[in-house]
Design an enzyme around this catalytic site. Structure first.
Site, PDB file in Angstrom:
ATOM      1  N   LEU A  49       0.861  -1.181   0.000  1.00  0.00           N
ATOM      2  CA  LEU A  49       0.000   0.000   0.000  1.00  0.00           C
ATOM      3  C   LEU A  49       0.897   1.230   0.000  1.00  0.00           C
ATOM      4  CD1 LEU A  49      -2.653  -0.955   2.741  1.00  0.00           C
ATOM      5  CD2 LEU A  49      -2.952  -1.070   0.261  1.00  0.00           C
ATOM      6  N   ASP A  50       0.402   2.326  -0.590  1.00  0.00           N
ATOM      7  CA  ASP A  50       1.146   3.579  -0.563  1.00  0.00           C
ATOM      8  C   ASP A  50       1.348   4.041   0.877  1.00  0.00           C
ATOM      9  OD1 ASP A  50       1.238   3.659  -3.308  1.00  0.00           O
ATOM     10  OD2 ASP A  50      -0.371   5.133  -3.531  1.00  0.00           O
ATOM     11  N   LYS A  51       2.347   4.877   1.065  1.00  0.00           N
ATOM     12  CA  LYS A  51       2.661   5.414   2.385  1.00  0.00           C
ATOM     13  C   LYS A  51       1.450   6.075   3.037  1.00  0.00           C
ATOM     14  CE  LYS A  51       6.035   8.415   4.716  1.00  0.00           C
ATOM     15  NZ  LYS A  51       7.280   9.209   4.532  1.00  0.00           N
ATOM     16  N   THR A  53      -1.744   5.577   2.359  1.00  0.00           N
ATOM     17  CA  THR A  53      -2.945   4.743   2.390  1.00  0.00           C
ATOM     18  C   THR A  53      -2.984   3.902   3.659  1.00  0.00           C
ATOM     19  OG1 THR A  53      -2.883   4.588  -0.025  1.00  0.00           O
ATOM     20  CG2 THR A  53      -4.289   3.021   1.131  1.00  0.00           C
ATOM     21  N   ARG A 165      -5.563   6.996  -7.433  1.00  0.00           N
ATOM     22  CA  ARG A 165      -5.228   8.412  -7.281  1.00  0.00           C
ATOM     23  C   ARG A 165      -5.228   9.134  -8.627  1.00  0.00           C
ATOM     24  NH1 ARG A 165       0.077   8.042  -3.519  1.00  0.00           N
ATOM     25  NH2 ARG A 165      -0.044  10.329  -3.688  1.00  0.00           N
TER      26      ARG A 165
END
Length: 223
Positions: A49-51, A53, A165
């Site tokens: 997961l993105d930082k 998220t 996004r």
């Protein structure tokens, strides 16, 4: 630092906080995987997961589970649901499809493979006539409206980097708190965290993990 959603002899599902990288990044700050390995030394990542998220993050405790789960992700046999708070009032009442191919842009950003002006809106969603980029498809449904923002349920059909996004930013509804896409300094998008949450993960092998929508999402929506 993190809550355990589920654990057995095969796997571990945690509730990832926003604001911490899964792996080490250029910031040099503490990363989640290093912290996890202190408690679960055999744990291996299945996805990322993105930082910014938050939400469901799945890890394997055995090599067999890692291989089988990774194969399910690769062959799109994992159903993923996210929730996001976005700028603007997203159309409500039905599920829309964003079918916009993506390609790598400048400075580690991703973009739609075409011009923003060429994106075509229809009663069913958004498409673009392009032969470039990687196929990227997201299903979107508005759950609730606030004065200037919307709470969305997102179901990505593909798993491209930054897909949700980019898709939302390019159709005019950037995720609140997204400093990479959209206009993060605008009144409707400004926030201290990325308002994107991995809400549910369903594996065709039978596993089903859910992380509750953070209360802050409702607060930001009503702001």
């Amino acid at each position: 630092m993190f809550d355990i959603l589920f654990t057995d002899s095969e796997c571990l599902a945690i509730d990832k906080p926003s604001g911490i990288s899964v792996l080490r990044d250029r910031s040099g700050q503490e990363n989640l995987y290093a912290l996890l390995r202190e408690h679960y030394p055999d744990a291996k990542l299945v996805h990322r997961l993105d930082k910014g998220t938050s939400g469901v993050l799945l890890l394997a405790k055995t090599d067999n589970f890692r291989k089988s789960a990774s194969k399910l992700f690769e062959t799109r046999q994992v159903v993923k649901f996210y929730v996001a708070v976005v700028s603007g009032r997203f159309p409500i009442g039905k599920t829309y499809t964003i079918n916009l191919p993506l390609r790598r842009g400048r400075k580690s950003r991703f973009r739609v493979a075409g011009l923003r002006s060429d994106i075509q809106a229809s009663p069913h969603g958004w498409t673009i006539n392009s032969q470039d980029g990687l196929v990227s498809i997201t299903q979107v449904r508005a759950l609730e409206h606030g004065p200037r923002r919307s709470l969305l349920l997102l179901k990505p059909q593909t798993g491209r980097t930054h897909q949700l996004r980019v898709h939302l930013a390019w159709i005019g509804h950037p995720i609140v708190g997204d400093s990479l896409y959209g206009s993060p300094n605008s009144a409707s998008q400004s926030n201290s965290r990325l308002m994107l949450h991995s809400h549910r993960l369903i594996l065709s092998s039978g596993y089903n993990f859910t992380s509750a929508i953070p209360p802050s999402f409702t607060e930001v929506l009503r702001d």
